[in-house]
Motif scaffolding. Structure first.
Motif, PDB file in Angstrom:
ATOM      1  N   LEU A 170       0.139   2.450   9.192  1.00  0.00           N
ATOM      2  CA  LEU A 170      -0.467   3.470   8.340  1.00  0.00           C
ATOM      3  C   LEU A 170      -1.094   4.581   9.173  1.00  0.00           C
ATOM      4  O   LEU A 170      -1.574   5.575   8.627  1.00  0.00           O
ATOM      5  CB  LEU A 170      -1.516   2.853   7.409  1.00  0.00           C
ATOM      6  CG  LEU A 170      -1.013   1.852   6.367  1.00  0.00           C
ATOM      7  CD1 LEU A 170      -2.136   1.463   5.416  1.00  0.00           C
ATOM      8  CD2 LEU A 170       0.168   2.412   5.584  1.00  0.00           C
ATOM      9  N   ASP A 171      -1.098   4.375  10.481  1.00  0.00           N
ATOM     10  CA  ASP A 171      -1.618   5.382  11.410  1.00  0.00           C
ATOM     11  C   ASP A 171      -3.019   5.845  10.997  1.00  0.00           C
ATOM     12  O   ASP A 171      -3.292   7.036  10.851  1.00  0.00           O
ATOM     13  CB  ASP A 171      -0.658   6.577  11.488  1.00  0.00           C
ATOM     14  CG  ASP A 171      -0.986   7.493  12.663  1.00  0.00           C
ATOM     15  OD1 ASP A 171      -1.596   7.002  13.633  1.00  0.00           O
ATOM     16  OD2 ASP A 171      -0.639   8.689  12.601  1.00  0.00           O
ATOM     17  N   ALA A 203      -3.782   8.582   4.925  1.00  0.00           N
ATOM     18  CA  ALA A 203      -4.532   9.029   6.103  1.00  0.00           C
ATOM     19  C   ALA A 203      -6.020   9.167   5.834  1.00  0.00           C
ATOM     20  O   ALA A 203      -6.854   8.891   6.712  1.00  0.00           O
ATOM     21  CB  ALA A 203      -3.963  10.353   6.596  1.00  0.00           C
ATOM     22  N   HIS A 204      -6.392   9.605   4.626  1.00  0.00           N
ATOM     23  CA  HIS A 204      -7.801   9.870   4.338  1.00  0.00           C
ATOM     24  C   HIS A 204      -8.412   8.821   3.411  1.00  0.00           C
ATOM     25  O   HIS A 204      -9.500   9.034   2.873  1.00  0.00           O
ATOM     26  CB  HIS A 204      -7.949  11.264   3.723  1.00  0.00           C
ATOM     27  CG  HIS A 204      -7.381  12.354   4.579  1.00  0.00           C
ATOM     28  ND1 HIS A 204      -7.919  12.704   5.799  1.00  0.00           N
ATOM     29  CD2 HIS A 204      -6.287  13.143   4.406  1.00  0.00           C
ATOM     30  CE1 HIS A 204      -7.200  13.676   6.333  1.00  0.00           C
ATOM     31  NE2 HIS A 204      -6.190  13.953   5.507  1.00  0.00           N
ATOM     32  N   ILE A 228       0.837  -1.206   0.000  1.00  0.00           N
ATOM     33  CA  ILE A 228       0.000   0.000   0.000  1.00  0.00           C
ATOM     34  C   ILE A 228       0.872   1.256   0.000  1.00  0.00           C
ATOM     35  O   ILE A 228       0.613   2.212  -0.726  1.00  0.00           O
ATOM     36  CB  ILE A 228      -0.945   0.001   1.215  1.00  0.00           C
ATOM     37  CG1 ILE A 228      -1.974  -1.136   1.085  1.00  0.00           C
ATOM     38  CG2 ILE A 228      -1.667   1.339   1.357  1.00  0.00           C
ATOM     39  CD1 ILE A 228      -2.798  -1.365   2.338  1.00  0.00           C
ATOM     40  N   ARG A 229       1.931   1.234   0.800  1.00  0.00           N
ATOM     41  CA  ARG A 229       2.840   2.375   0.862  1.00  0.00           C
ATOM     42  C   ARG A 229       3.493   2.657  -0.489  1.00  0.00           C
ATOM     43  O   ARG A 229       3.738   3.813  -0.856  1.00  0.00           O
ATOM     44  CB  ARG A 229       3.929   2.116   1.905  1.00  0.00           C
ATOM     45  CG  ARG A 229       3.474   2.332   3.348  1.00  0.00           C
ATOM     46  CD  ARG A 229       4.594   1.897   4.262  1.00  0.00           C
ATOM     47  NE  ARG A 229       4.390   2.341   5.631  1.00  0.00           N
ATOM     48  CZ  ARG A 229       5.148   1.960   6.654  1.00  0.00           C
ATOM     49  NH1 ARG A 229       6.149   1.118   6.436  1.00  0.00           N
ATOM     50  NH2 ARG A 229       4.913   2.388   7.875  1.00  0.00           N
ATOM     51  N   GLU A 230       3.785   1.583  -1.236  1.00  0.00           N
ATOM     52  CA  GLU A 230       4.414   1.760  -2.540  1.00  0.00           C
ATOM     53  C   GLU A 230       3.454   2.403  -3.545  1.00  0.00           C
ATOM     54  O   GLU A 230       3.874   3.122  -4.455  1.00  0.00           O
ATOM     55  CB  GLU A 230       4.895   0.414  -3.088  1.00  0.00           C
ATOM     56  CG  GLU A 230       6.102  -0.154  -2.364  1.00  0.00           C
ATOM     57  CD  GLU A 230       6.547  -1.473  -2.969  1.00  0.00           C
ATOM     58  OE1 GLU A 230       5.859  -1.971  -3.890  1.00  0.00           O
ATOM     59  OE2 GLU A 230       7.573  -2.016  -2.525  1.00  0.00           O
ATOM     60  N   ASP A 259     -11.293   2.853  -0.947  1.00  0.00           N
ATOM     61  CA  ASP A 259     -10.100   3.087  -1.767  1.00  0.00           C
ATOM     62  C   ASP A 259      -9.192   1.860  -1.753  1.00  0.00           C
ATOM     63  O   ASP A 259      -8.482   1.589  -2.718  1.00  0.00           O
ATOM     64  CB  ASP A 259      -9.316   4.283  -1.214  1.00  0.00           C
ATOM     65  CG  ASP A 259     -10.135   5.560  -1.217  1.00  0.00           C
ATOM     66  OD1 ASP A 259     -10.409   6.076  -2.306  1.00  0.00           O
ATOM     67  OD2 ASP A 259     -10.517   6.012  -0.121  1.00  0.00           O
ATOM     68  N   ILE A 260      -9.220   1.139  -0.630  1.00  0.00           N
ATOM     69  CA  ILE A 260      -8.389  -0.052  -0.451  1.00  0.00           C
ATOM     70  C   ILE A 260      -9.269  -1.166   0.110  1.00  0.00           C
ATOM     71  O   ILE A 260      -9.981  -0.956   1.097  1.00  0.00           O
ATOM     72  CB  ILE A 260      -7.227   0.215   0.528  1.00  0.00           C
ATOM     73  CG1 ILE A 260      -6.363   1.382   0.041  1.00  0.00           C
ATOM     74  CG2 ILE A 260      -6.375  -1.044   0.731  1.00  0.00           C
ATOM     75  CD1 ILE A 260      -5.412   1.912   1.110  1.00  0.00           C
ATOM     76  N   VAL A 261      -9.230  -2.326  -0.512  1.00  0.00           N
ATOM     77  CA  VAL A 261      -9.979  -3.479  -0.019  1.00  0.00           C
ATOM     78  C   VAL A 261      -9.003  -4.632   0.180  1.00  0.00           C
ATOM     79  O   VAL A 261      -8.288  -5.021  -0.755  1.00  0.00           O
ATOM     80  CB  VAL A 261     -11.099  -3.915  -0.985  1.00  0.00           C
ATOM     81  CG1 VAL A 261     -11.878  -5.099  -0.396  1.00  0.00           C
ATOM     82  CG2 VAL A 261     -12.041  -2.749  -1.279  1.00  0.00           C
TER      83      VAL A 261
END
Length: 402
Positions: free
Chosen positions: A203-204, A179-180, A171-173, A243-245
Motif C-alpha cells: 500500500l506504500d 495513501a492518506h 483493502i485495495r478492492e 479509516d482502516i482497523v
C-alpha cells in the motif's frame, strides 16, 4: 506403530465458519491443561494445532474419542458439536493429512506457508512439556523436510497469497486511494508483523499506528519500521480516528465492539483472529465494512490458479517422504527382536563357550556380536516375514567366532 494408533481429529474451515472454530480454539493455558490431563491417563505423545483456520489434535492413543475428550474438556465448544463437524483420521490417512497440512495443501488459501511456523510452535510447546517422543519427533522432522522441499522445488507457495496479504487485497478492492488513510493495527504477533510489512510494501504507506497489550512490543516494531504506536488505553481514540482497523490479537473475546467503535465515519474493519476479536454485529452498523478470515480466503487471482497447477508435484514429494517415514517405522518394529538377539548373544558369550586364544572377550563383543545383529536387521528388512532369527544369529555367531 508405537503404543496406540496414530490419530488426528479436528475441525477446519471446510465445514465450519469462524464463529464455530472460535469455540474450539485453545489458549496456552488450555493447551497446558490438555497435556497434563493426557499424561495423567497414560498418553505419551500428542500435540494440538490451533490456528485461525483449524483446531486439530494429533496423538498416539487407543482411540480417537480419547483425544477428542481431552480437547473438548477445555474448550467452549462441546464434544457432541465437535463430533458432528470433525474429521477423524488414523494411521496412513492421518499421516497423509499431517504432511498435507505441513505443505500448505490443506490451507484455506492454498500454499499458505504460515502454517509451518504455527506447527513448529505447537510441537515445541508439547515437547517442552515432555509429550513428544521418538515417533512424533521423527514424524514432525520428516514433515518439515517434506514441506521445505515442496517450498523449494515447486511454486505451490509462489506469489503473494496468504491471509495477511489477502487483507491487503481486500483493502485495495474497497479503496482506490489508500495513501492518506489512517490505519490502526491491533496486535504485533507473527500475523500482525507480517500484515504490517505487507501494508508498507503493497500500500506504500507508513500512516500506520501499532497497538499491542504489551506496549513495548508495539514500540519496538514501530521504531524498526518508522511507524507510530500507541498504548492500549488509547485504543478507543485511535480507532475513532482510523479509516482502516486491522485486528490480529489473540484475545478470547472481541476487543472491538459497539462500545468502543463509534459509527461517526466510514471504516474498514478486518479481523484476522480466531475466535473473533471484532464483534460480528459491527457488520450491521451503517458505514462499517467488516471482513474476517473466511471472507478474505475467498479472494482468488492468477497466483492461486498457478498454485493449483503445482499440487501434483507437491503430492509426489510428500509420497517420497511418507515412504521414508514408513521405512523408519518398519525398522522400529524390529527393535525389540534385535535387542533380544543381542542380549542372548551376550549371555552366551559370557559363559565362555566361544572364546578362542586368538580373540578377546572385548573383541568379540565389539565385532562379532554387533556384526551378527546387523546381519539379522538386514534379513528382517529384506524378508518382511517372521523367522527363526535366534537360530540364525547363533549360527552366525558360532561361525564368526571360529
Amino acid at each position: 506403530m508405537e503404543k496406540g494408533q496414530f490419530f488426528v481429529a479436528g475441525i477446519n474451515y471446510k465445514k465450519t465458519d469462524a464463529g464455530i472454530r472460535g469455540n474450539f480454539a485453545i489458549s496456552s493455558d488450555q493447551y497446558h491443561t490438555i497435556l497434563t490431563n493426557a499424561a495423567r491417563i497414560g498418553l505419551k505423545e500428542l500435540f494440538v494445532l490451533s490456528t485461525c483456520n483449524r483446531t486439530e489434535i494429533y496423538g498416539l492413543a487407543p482411540d480417537a474419542d480419547t483425544l477428542i475428550r481431552l480437547l473438548c474438556e477445555v474448550t467452549v465448544g462441546d464434544a457432541s458439536t465437535f463430533l458432528q463437524l470433525c474429521y477423524i483420521k488414523k494411521d496412513e490417512e492421518a499421516l497423509q493429512h499431517i504432511f498435507s497440512v505441513g505443505a500448505g495443501l490443506d490451507s484455506q488459501i492454498l500454499g499458505d506457508y504460515e502454517i509451518v511456523g504455527q506447527m513448529k510452535i505447537a510441537v515445541r510447546f508439547s515437547k517442552e512439556r515432555g509429550m513428544i517422543g521418538a515417533f512424533m519427533e521423527r514424524l514432525f522432522n520428516t514433515v518439515l523436510q517434506s514441506s521445505k522441499q515442496v517450498k523449494n522445488e515447486t511454486a505451490l507457495s509462489g506469489g503473494t497469497i496468504s491471509v495477511s496479504f489477502a487483507a491487503i487485497q481486500f483493502i485495495r478492492e474497497q479503496l482506490t486511494d489508500t495513501a492518506h488513510k489512517k490505519i490502526v493495527l491491533l496486535g504485533t504477533g507473527k500475523i500482525g508483523r507480517n500484515t504490517c510489512k505487507n501494508l508498507i510494501d503493497y500500500l506504500d504507506t507508513r500512516n500506520i499506528t501499532l497497538i499491542n497489550r504489551t506496549e513495548e512490543k508495539a514500540s519496538e516494531l514501530a521504531v524498526s519500521l518508522g511507524l507510530l504506536h500507541a498504548g492500549w488505553n488509547q485504543l478507543e481514540t485511535e480507532v475513532e480516528q482510523a479509516d482502516i482497523v486491522i485486528v490480529a490479537t489473540n484475545a478470547e473475546s472481541p476487543v472491538l465492539t459497539a462500545k468502543n467503535v463509534k459509527a461517526d465515519k466510514a471504516k474498514i474493519l478486518i479481523d484476522l483472529s480466531i475466535p473473533n476479536n471484532i464483534d460480528p454485529q459491527l457488520a450491521q452498523v451503517s458505514g462499517i465494512i467488516l471482513a474476517n478470515v473466511d471472507d478474505l480466503s475467498r479472494i482468488n487471482d492468477q497466483t492461486l490458479r498457478m498454485r493449483k497447477a503445482e499440487v501434483p508435484k507437491a503430492m509426489a514429494i510428500i509420497q517420497q517422504h511418507m515412504q521414508e517415514f514408513a521405512a523408519w517405522t518398519s525398522q522400529r518394529r524390529h527393535v525389540p527382536v534385535l535387542k533380544a538377539v543381542k542380549q542372548k548373544l551376550h549371555d552366551m558369550h559370557s559363559c565362555g563357550l566361544f572364546l578362542t586364544s586368538r580373540r578377546t572377550s572385548k573383541d568379540i563383543n565389539t565385532e562379532a556380536i554387533q556384526k551378527v545383529v546387523n546381519n539379522v536387521a538386514v534379513k528382517m528388512r529384506n524378508r518382511h516375514q517372521p523367522g527363526c532369527y535366534y537360530i540364525e544369529a547363533i549360527n552366525d555367531f558360532m561361525t564368526s567366532s571360529q
